[in-house]
Enzyme design. Sequence first.
Site, PDB file in Angstrom:
ATOM      1  N   LYS A  52       0.838  -1.202   0.000  1.00 54.96           N
ATOM      2  CA  LYS A  52       0.000   0.000   0.000  1.00 54.96           C
ATOM      3  C   LYS A  52       0.874   1.254   0.000  1.00 54.96           C
ATOM      4  O   LYS A  52       0.590   2.229  -0.708  1.00 54.96           O
ATOM      5  CB  LYS A  52      -0.948  -0.019   1.209  1.00 54.96           C
ATOM      6  CG  LYS A  52      -2.075  -1.040   1.009  1.00 54.96           C
ATOM      7  CD  LYS A  52      -2.847  -1.380   2.266  1.00 54.96           C
ATOM      8  CE  LYS A  52      -3.812  -2.542   1.972  1.00 54.96           C
ATOM      9  NZ  LYS A  52      -4.515  -3.044   3.136  1.00 54.96           N
ATOM     10  N   GLN A  96      -4.768  -1.632   9.310  1.00 59.06           N
ATOM     11  CA  GLN A  96      -4.622  -2.973   8.726  1.00 59.06           C
ATOM     12  C   GLN A  96      -5.223  -4.027   9.671  1.00 59.06           C
ATOM     13  O   GLN A  96      -4.879  -4.077  10.850  1.00 59.06           O
ATOM     14  CB  GLN A  96      -3.121  -3.254   8.480  1.00 59.06           C
ATOM     15  CG  GLN A  96      -2.860  -4.544   7.759  1.00 59.06           C
ATOM     16  CD  GLN A  96      -3.431  -4.562   6.340  1.00 59.06           C
ATOM     17  OE1 GLN A  96      -3.264  -3.624   5.570  1.00 59.06           O
ATOM     18  NE2 GLN A  96      -4.126  -5.632   5.991  1.00 59.06           N
ATOM     19  N   ASP A 119     -11.459   2.540   3.550  1.00 58.05           N
ATOM     20  CA  ASP A 119     -11.786   1.123   3.381  1.00 58.05           C
ATOM     21  C   ASP A 119     -13.303   0.927   3.264  1.00 58.05           C
ATOM     22  O   ASP A 119     -13.762  -0.136   2.876  1.00 58.05           O
ATOM     23  CB  ASP A 119     -11.309   0.323   4.611  1.00 58.05           C
ATOM     24  CG  ASP A 119      -9.991  -0.376   4.362  1.00 58.05           C
ATOM     25  OD1 ASP A 119      -9.691  -0.659   3.192  1.00 58.05           O
ATOM     26  OD2 ASP A 119      -9.282  -0.653   5.352  1.00 58.05           O
TER      27      ASP A 119
END
Length: 284
Positions: A52, A96, A119
């Site tokens: 990422k 994460q 997200d």
Amino acid sequence: MAKIIDGKAVSASVKAAVAQEVAALKEQGISVGLAVVIVGDDPASRIYVNNKKKACASCGIESFEYALSGDTTEEELLELVEKLNQDKKVNGILVQLPLPRQIDEHKVIEAISPKKDVDAFNAVNVGKIMIGDFDFLPCTPSGCMDLIDSTSVSVEGKRCVVIGRSNIVGKPMAMLLLHRNGTVTICHSRTKDLKEICRQADILVAAVGKPNFVTADMVKEGAVVIDVGMNRLENGKLCGDVDFEAVSQVAEWITPVPGGVGPMTIATLMRNTLTAAKIQNGLS
Ligand code: NAP
């Protein structure tokens, strides 16, 4: 023999478009930033976070990494999230998953400002997706839609089957197909006659987490098959949920693993971060 849906190529064009817009924003004095929070030292999470960060660099997005030790408390993580919610340089926040046991993932997801929730896991964003009025789409299902679109097969009126009903993949995937006027069936571990249902699918999405779960006899001739699975085999190789070799003989389009859905998830994260920056700067 099925045609391969090239996730690397589609993701490269998404990232190139994001990079162009990020550069244009920079010229207006607006920078785009993503905070990436990792707790503990799970090797798979470390690989995802590094990928990422690399993608951010390639798009001109600033990444701010917060690597916390595995014994971080829930309170400490919530404090960091609150700090990032207030930080003007941070347009998107990515925590994460999975998090260590002592931390309630749900609480952390809900603590992220919906405006920075790139997200799209926060209940506010999930609700917006449900009603079809959203700012961000969850990265993996959104990436799958781009891959389907890259085939030029229209979803409208098609029978779509999603295997898996997780909050991050299966359920939102089904919703996105429904928004495109697909006729959608969601299957899960209690589904009866799974094979027969899958065999009816014009578009089949597998998000099960079991290597080679989808076999050729579960696939309709000419189907589009999207393999979300990322399963690490004992020999270290990455393997999807679909028996690629055999299903390729039946399907018309198929995503490989690796090189299919995985790269798209990251490209969509970049696009969401750009969207967040535009919204926060009153440009969208
Ligand atoms: P998950 O939360 O474990 O969900 C798996 C789903 O599969 C569940 O809904 C489960 O049903 C269903 N399932 C399990 N066994 C089944 C069976 N025998 N028949 C029918 N359905 C069955 O997993 P996830 O987070 O959605 O992820 C799924 C896969 O995608 C994993 O391999 C993951 O690593 C991968 N993934 C990839 C990306 C990417 O970027 N490529 C992103 C996210 C996830 P129940 O609900 O009934 O238990």
